[in-house]
Design a protein around this motif. Structure first.
Motif, PDB file in Angstrom:
ATOM      1  N   PHE A  87      58.930  74.671  45.547  1.00  0.00           N
ATOM      2  CA  PHE A  87      57.980  75.778  45.529  1.00  0.00           C
ATOM      3  C   PHE A  87      56.847  75.816  44.724  1.00  0.00           C
ATOM      4  CE2 PHE A  87      57.336  79.804  46.067  1.00  0.00           C
ATOM      5  CZ  PHE A  87      57.615  80.850  46.879  1.00  0.00           C
ATOM      6  N   VAL A  88      56.355  74.846  45.137  1.00  0.00           N
ATOM      7  CA  VAL A  88      54.840  75.218  44.387  1.00  0.00           C
ATOM      8  C   VAL A  88      53.149  75.243  45.450  1.00  0.00           C
ATOM      9  CG1 VAL A  88      56.601  73.138  42.659  1.00  0.00           C
ATOM     10  CG2 VAL A  88      55.246  72.420  44.768  1.00  0.00           C
ATOM     11  N   GLU A  89      52.672  75.665  44.273  1.00  0.00           N
ATOM     12  CA  GLU A  89      51.239  75.336  45.159  1.00  0.00           C
ATOM     13  C   GLU A  89      51.091  74.181  46.451  1.00  0.00           C
ATOM     14  OE1 GLU A  89      48.067  76.120  41.658  1.00  0.00           O
ATOM     15  OE2 GLU A  89      48.972  77.713  41.774  1.00  0.00           O
ATOM     16  N   GLY A  90      50.192  74.164  47.499  1.00  0.00           N
ATOM     17  CA  GLY A  90      50.320  73.647  48.289  1.00  0.00           C
ATOM     18  C   GLY A  90      51.999  73.590  49.352  1.00  0.00           C
ATOM     19  N   ALA A  91      52.839  74.180  49.256  1.00  0.00           N
ATOM     20  CA  ALA A  91      53.769  73.617  49.682  1.00  0.00           C
ATOM     21  C   ALA A  91      54.134  75.293  50.871  1.00  0.00           C
ATOM     22  CB  ALA A  91      55.035  74.175  48.808  1.00  0.00           C
ATOM     23  N   ALA A  92      54.538  75.929  51.715  1.00  0.00           N
ATOM     24  CA  ALA A  92      54.566  76.585  52.335  1.00  0.00           C
ATOM     25  C   ALA A  92      55.633  77.095  53.654  1.00  0.00           C
ATOM     26  CB  ALA A  92      53.598  76.257  53.799  1.00  0.00           C
ATOM     27  N   LEU A  93      56.056  78.348  52.906  1.00  0.00           N
ATOM     28  CA  LEU A  93      57.530  79.032  53.418  1.00  0.00           C
ATOM     29  C   LEU A  93      56.733  78.749  55.460  1.00  0.00           C
ATOM     30  CD1 LEU A  93      57.713  81.748  51.501  1.00  0.00           C
ATOM     31  CD2 LEU A  93      59.962  80.267  52.154  1.00  0.00           C
ATOM     32  N   CYS A  94      58.001  78.332  56.027  1.00  0.00           N
ATOM     33  CA  CYS A  94      57.774  78.039  57.694  1.00  0.00           C
ATOM     34  C   CYS A  94      58.740  79.394  58.593  1.00  0.00           C
ATOM     35  CB  CYS A  94      57.730  76.596  57.804  1.00  0.00           C
ATOM     36  SG  CYS A  94      56.326  76.140  57.399  1.00  0.00           S
ATOM     37  N   ALA A  95      58.396  80.052  59.388  1.00  0.00           N
ATOM     38  CA  ALA A  95      59.970  80.822  59.762  1.00  0.00           C
ATOM     39  C   ALA A  95      59.538  80.902  61.493  1.00  0.00           C
ATOM     40  CB  ALA A  95      59.849  81.893  59.287  1.00  0.00           C
ATOM     41  N   VAL A  96      60.462  80.561  62.165  1.00  0.00           N
ATOM     42  CA  VAL A  96      59.801  81.238  63.342  1.00  0.00           C
ATOM     43  C   VAL A  96      60.693  82.851  63.518  1.00  0.00           C
ATOM     44  CG1 VAL A  96      61.512  80.953  65.945  1.00  0.00           C
ATOM     45  CG2 VAL A  96      61.268  79.018  64.626  1.00  0.00           C
ATOM     46  N   THR A  97      59.494  83.532  63.645  1.00  0.00           N
ATOM     47  CA  THR A  97      60.061  84.973  63.834  1.00  0.00           C
ATOM     48  C   THR A  97      60.649  85.618  64.682  1.00  0.00           C
ATOM     49  OG1 THR A  97      58.270  85.329  64.384  1.00  0.00           O
ATOM     50  CG2 THR A  97      57.935  85.036  62.089  1.00  0.00           C
ATOM     51  N   ASP A  98      60.859  86.786  64.281  1.00  0.00           N
ATOM     52  CA  ASP A  98      62.113  87.119  65.218  1.00  0.00           C
ATOM     53  C   ASP A  98      61.311  87.915  66.322  1.00  0.00           C
ATOM     54  OD1 ASP A  98      60.034  89.490  63.862  1.00  0.00           O
ATOM     55  OD2 ASP A  98      61.317  90.886  64.557  1.00  0.00           O
ATOM     56  N   GLN A  99      59.951  87.968  66.113  1.00  0.00           N
ATOM     57  CA  GLN A  99      58.829  87.674  68.178  1.00  0.00           C
ATOM     58  C   GLN A  99      59.051  86.585  68.696  1.00  0.00           C
ATOM     59  OE1 GLN A  99      55.779  90.100  67.214  1.00  0.00           O
ATOM     60  NE2 GLN A  99      57.081  91.334  66.077  1.00  0.00           N
ATOM     61  N   GLY A 100      59.649  85.082  68.199  1.00  0.00           N
ATOM     62  CA  GLY A 100      59.449  84.177  68.282  1.00  0.00           C
ATOM     63  C   GLY A 100      58.556  82.677  67.581  1.00  0.00           C
ATOM     64  N   ALA A 101      57.953  84.159  67.099  1.00  0.00           N
ATOM     65  CA  ALA A 101      56.811  82.788  66.464  1.00  0.00           C
ATOM     66  C   ALA A 101      56.273  82.092  65.850  1.00  0.00           C
ATOM     67  CB  ALA A 101      55.504  83.955  65.894  1.00  0.00           C
ATOM     68  N   VAL A 102      56.025  81.242  65.378  1.00  0.00           N
ATOM     69  CA  VAL A 102      55.898  79.778  64.778  1.00  0.00           C
ATOM     70  C   VAL A 102      55.462  80.556  63.537  1.00  0.00           C
ATOM     71  CG1 VAL A 102      55.803  78.041  63.687  1.00  0.00           C
ATOM     72  CG2 VAL A 102      57.373  78.094  65.106  1.00  0.00           C
ATOM     73  N   SER A 103      55.765  80.799  61.876  1.00  0.00           N
ATOM     74  CA  SER A 103      54.291  80.991  60.626  1.00  0.00           C
ATOM     75  C   SER A 103      54.596  80.458  60.070  1.00  0.00           C
ATOM     76  CB  SER A 103      54.809  82.911  60.699  1.00  0.00           C
ATOM     77  OG  SER A 103      56.085  83.278  59.697  1.00  0.00           O
ATOM     78  N   MET A 104      53.881  79.856  59.099  1.00  0.00           N
ATOM     79  CA  MET A 104      53.345  79.086  58.325  1.00  0.00           C
ATOM     80  C   MET A 104      53.283  80.274  56.594  1.00  0.00           C
ATOM     81  SD  MET A 104      51.644  75.872  57.571  1.00  0.00           S
ATOM     82  CE  MET A 104      49.913  75.810  58.561  1.00  0.00           C
ATOM     83  N   ALA A 105      53.436  80.312  55.950  1.00  0.00           N
ATOM     84  CA  ALA A 105      52.414  81.061  54.697  1.00  0.00           C
ATOM     85  C   ALA A 105      52.842  80.107  53.663  1.00  0.00           C
ATOM     86  CB  ALA A 105      53.531  81.647  54.125  1.00  0.00           C
ATOM     87  N   VAL A 106      51.739  79.440  53.365  1.00  0.00           N
ATOM     88  CA  VAL A 106      51.102  78.965  52.739  1.00  0.00           C
ATOM     89  C   VAL A 106      50.783  79.259  51.108  1.00  0.00           C
ATOM     90  CG1 VAL A 106      49.594  76.796  51.722  1.00  0.00           C
ATOM     91  CG2 VAL A 106      49.300  77.529  54.366  1.00  0.00           C
ATOM     92  N   ILE A 107      51.419  78.342  50.273  1.00  0.00           N
ATOM     93  CA  ILE A 107      51.662  78.504  48.406  1.00  0.00           C
ATOM     94  C   ILE A 107      49.862  78.720  47.971  1.00  0.00           C
ATOM     95  CG2 ILE A 107      52.217  78.916  46.598  1.00  0.00           C
ATOM     96  CD1 ILE A 107      54.936  78.471  48.060  1.00  0.00           C
ATOM     97  N   GLU A 108      48.715  78.929  48.007  1.00  0.00           N
ATOM     98  CA  GLU A 108      47.939  78.513  47.309  1.00  0.00           C
ATOM     99  C   GLU A 108      47.576  78.885  45.781  1.00  0.00           C
ATOM    100  OE1 GLU A 108      44.699  80.412  49.830  1.00  0.00           O
ATOM    101  OE2 GLU A 108      45.349  79.283  51.505  1.00  0.00           O
ATOM    102  N   HIS A 109      48.361  79.703  45.016  1.00  0.00           N
ATOM    103  CA  HIS A 109      48.277  80.064  43.345  1.00  0.00           C
ATOM    104  C   HIS A 109      49.926  81.391  43.743  1.00  0.00           C
ATOM    105  CE1 HIS A 109      46.984  81.608  40.662  1.00  0.00           C
ATOM    106  NE2 HIS A 109      47.512  82.805  40.249  1.00  0.00           N
ATOM    107  N   MET A 110      50.408  80.867  42.458  1.00  0.00           N
ATOM    108  CA  MET A 110      50.995  81.446  41.871  1.00  0.00           C
ATOM    109  C   MET A 110      50.758  81.227  39.742  1.00  0.00           C
ATOM    110  SD  MET A 110      54.929  79.163  42.800  1.00  0.00           S
ATOM    111  CE  MET A 110      54.716  77.987  42.999  1.00  0.00           C
ATOM    112  N   ASP A 111      51.534  82.684  39.606  1.00  0.00           N
ATOM    113  CA  ASP A 111      51.288  83.307  38.263  1.00  0.00           C
ATOM    114  C   ASP A 111      52.926  84.059  38.069  1.00  0.00           C
ATOM    115  OD1 ASP A 111      49.994  83.868  36.088  1.00  0.00           O
ATOM    116  OD2 ASP A 111      49.105  85.294  36.221  1.00  0.00           O
ATOM    117  N   GLY A 112      53.256  83.778  36.950  1.00  0.00           N
ATOM    118  CA  GLY A 112      54.455  84.468  36.043  1.00  0.00           C
ATOM    119  C   GLY A 112      55.363  83.660  35.659  1.00  0.00           C
ATOM    120  N   GLY A 113      56.534  83.845  35.395  1.00  0.00           N
ATOM    121  CA  GLY A 113      57.121  83.118  34.841  1.00  0.00           C
ATOM    122  C   GLY A 113      59.370  84.082  34.382  1.00  0.00           C
TER     123      GLY A 113
END
Length: 131
Positions: free
Chosen positions: A87-113
């Motif tokens: 789970f780092v910058e450049g990775a992506a969370l992928c899902a088949v959603t409740d509406q049947g779509a395929v979504s890809m949330a690309v991690i472009e920035h993270m901050d905190g710890g």
């Protein structure tokens, strides 16, 4: 967070339970009541969410395949665990959603710890079921 449209909402605290997920695939919830750097990211029950690693092709097919791999709870404040799981910058969370779509949330920035809540931002791509 609903990965069909990227919308998030705030729910009242109910011991980590979500009474009405309303189509959401992800939950970002504190593990304790300290309020400092203790939030955990989880896929909601009965959802298809997975992580597409940073070095993998970002496409409909690769994201659809990654969505079926599962996504266990991840304490975002634990930097070492976050990196070990990919789970780092450049990775992506992928899902088949409740509406049947395929979504890809690309991690472009993270901050905190460890002593602050982690913020994650990036782009959301959605391939609708009719695509």
């Amino acid at each position: 967070m609903d990965l069909d449209d990227g919308q998030s909402r705030v729910e009242p605290e109910d011991n980590g339970a979500v009474k009405d997920p309303g189509g959401a695939e992800l939950l970002y919830w504190p593990d304790t009541c300290t309020g400092i750097g203790d939030y955990t990211l989880r896929a909601l029950p009965n959802t298809r969410v997975g992580l597409l690693r940073a070095d993998m092709e970002k496409s409909f097919k690769s994201c659809q395949a990654a969505a079926g791999t599962g996504f266990g709870a991840l304490a975002l404040y634990q930097t070492g665990d976050r990196e070990k799981r990919g789970f780092v910058e450049g990775a992506a969370l992928c899902a088949v959603t409740d509406q049947g779509a395929v979504s890809m949330a690309v991690i472009e920035h993270m901050d905190g710890g460890a002593t602050s809540d982690v913020s994650v931002s990036g782009s959301l791509y959605v391939w609708s079921k009719s695509s």
